[in-house]
Design an enzyme around this catalytic site. Structure first.
Site, mmCIF file in Angstrom:
data_model
loop_
_atom_site.group_PDB
_atom_site.id
_atom_site.type_symbol
_atom_site.label_atom_id
_atom_site.label_comp_id
_atom_site.label_asym_id
_atom_site.label_seq_id
_atom_site.Cartn_x
_atom_site.Cartn_y
_atom_site.Cartn_z
ATOM 1 N N ASP A 26 -1.679 -0.968 6.066
ATOM 2 C CA ASP A 26 -1.812 -0.308 7.366
ATOM 3 C C ASP A 26 -3.251 -0.068 7.755
ATOM 4 O O ASP A 26 -3.524 0.426 8.848
ATOM 5 C CB ASP A 26 -1.073 1.036 7.354
ATOM 6 C CG ASP A 26 -1.848 2.104 6.602
ATOM 7 O OD1 ASP A 26 -2.121 3.175 7.183
ATOM 8 O OD2 ASP A 26 -2.188 1.870 5.432
ATOM 9 N N ASP A 65 0.867 -1.160 0.000
ATOM 10 C CA ASP A 65 0.000 0.000 0.000
ATOM 11 C C ASP A 65 0.916 1.225 0.000
ATOM 12 O O ASP A 65 2.111 1.109 0.291
ATOM 13 C CB ASP A 65 -0.891 -0.031 1.247
ATOM 14 C CG ASP A 65 -1.740 1.211 1.374
ATOM 15 O OD1 ASP A 65 -2.368 1.604 0.386
ATOM 16 O OD2 ASP A 65 -1.767 1.791 2.473
ATOM 17 N N CYS A 66 0.354 2.393 -0.283
ATOM 18 C CA CYS A 66 1.179 3.604 -0.292
ATOM 19 C C CYS A 66 0.956 4.452 0.951
ATOM 20 O O CYS A 66 1.829 4.569 1.802
ATOM 21 C CB CYS A 66 0.877 4.418 -1.555
ATOM 22 S SG CYS A 66 1.928 5.884 -1.754
ATOM 23 N N ASP A 67 -0.227 5.032 1.082
ATOM 24 C CA ASP A 67 -0.508 5.960 2.175
ATOM 25 C C ASP A 67 -0.494 5.254 3.523
ATOM 26 O O ASP A 67 -1.238 4.296 3.759
ATOM 27 C CB ASP A 67 -1.869 6.623 1.963
ATOM 28 C CG ASP A 67 -1.907 7.443 0.682
ATOM 29 O OD1 ASP A 67 -1.086 8.356 0.558
ATOM 30 O OD2 ASP A 67 -2.749 7.148 -0.187
#
Length: 221
Positions: free
Chosen positions: A175, A19-21
Site C-alpha cells: 500500500d 505487507d501488514c500495515d
C-alpha cells in the site's frame, strides 16, 4: 533461485507476500497520527494527514532522523519505547482488519507470508488482534530480523527464499510507495492496494486495486 527478467512471460503466481500495515490491517492512520502527536510534544507541529503522507510505511528510525534534523536536536532515547507502548495500546483497542483481508487470505491455497518494516512483536500483535495471525504463523518476516528495510529489496528476497519460490513468481501486495519500490527492486510482481478516495502517488505503472477482493484477479496474470 534466480531473478528472472520481468520482460519474460510470467508463469502463474506461486506465492503471495503481503505487507501488514495498511494492507492487511488498518494501522497506518492510527500509527502516523500517534507519531504526529508524539512529535508535537517536542515542537514539531504536523497534522495527522501530513504525518500519514510523510511517514507511511517507513522505518521509524528514519522518520525520527528527519524530525531531528528539522528540530536541530536529538529526540530522547525514551521516544521509541514510549511511542511503541502507546501504539500497542491503541492497536489493542482500535485496530481492525482491512475490509476483505480475512476472506482473501482464507481463500488462498498458495503459500502466503507477511513481510513488514515493523518489528515482529508489532506485526504479531496486529495480526492477532484482527484474527489474521493463524494464517501467517511461521511465515512472518520483519525487517528488524532480516536487517533490510523497504525500499531495499532484501526483506522480500528473504521471504521468497524462506518460501522456496523464485522472486519472479511472487506477487507482492503493498500500500506504500516504499513497499512498491522494494518489490520492484526484488524483481517481483506487485499490486498496490489504494482504497477509494486515497492518493496513489508513487504507484505509477503499478496495477492498483481499490479492494482486497480484486487481488484474486491478478494471481494468474
Amino acid at each position: 533461485m534466480t531473478v528472472r527478467s520481468q520482460a519474460e512471460a510470467a508463469p502463474p503466481v506461486q506465492a503471495v507476500i503481503f505487507d501488514c500495515d495498511g494492507t492487511l490491517v488498518d494501522s497506518e492512520s492510527i500509527g502516523t497520527a500517534l507519531l504526529a502527536e508524539h512529535f508535537s510534544a517536542f515542537g514539531l507541529t504536523l497534522t495527522a494527514e501530513e504525518a500519514f503522507a510523510a511517514y507511511r510505511g517507513r522505518k521509524l528510525a528514519e522518520c525520527m532522523a528527519e524530525v531531528e534534523e528539522r528540530l536541530g536536536r536529538r529526540l530522547p532515547e525514551s521516544f521509541i519505547p514510549e511511542f511503541r507502548a502507546a501504539s500497542a495500546e491503541a492497536f489493542r483497542t482500535r485496530l481492525r482488519a482491512i475490509e476483505g483481508a480475512l476472506d482473501l487470505v482464507a481463500s488462498l491455497s498458495l503459500p502466503i507470508c507477511v513481510a513488514s518494516n515493523g518489528p515482529r512483536d508489532k506485526i504479531e500483535l496486529c495480526l492477532s488482534v484482527t484474527g489474521l495471525l493463524p494464517y501467517f504463523e511461521g511465515r512472518i518476516f520483519s525487517a528488524y530480523d532480516v536487517g533490510s528495510w523497504k525500499p531495499e529489496p532484501g526483506l522480500f528476497l528473504h521471504a521468497a527464499r524462506a518460501l522456496d519460490v523464485d522472486p519472479a513468481d511472487c506477487l507482492v501486495v503493498e500500500d506504500s510507495p516504499v513497499g512498491v519500490a522494494a518489490a520492484q527492486a526484488a524483481g517481483m510482481r506487485v499490486v498496490a492496494y489504494v482504497p477509494a478516495g486515497a492518493h496513489d502517488a508513487g504507484m505509477a505503472g503499478v496495477p492498483v486495486v481499490a479492494t482486497l477482493g480484486e487481488i484474486a484477479a491478478h494471481l494468474n496474470r
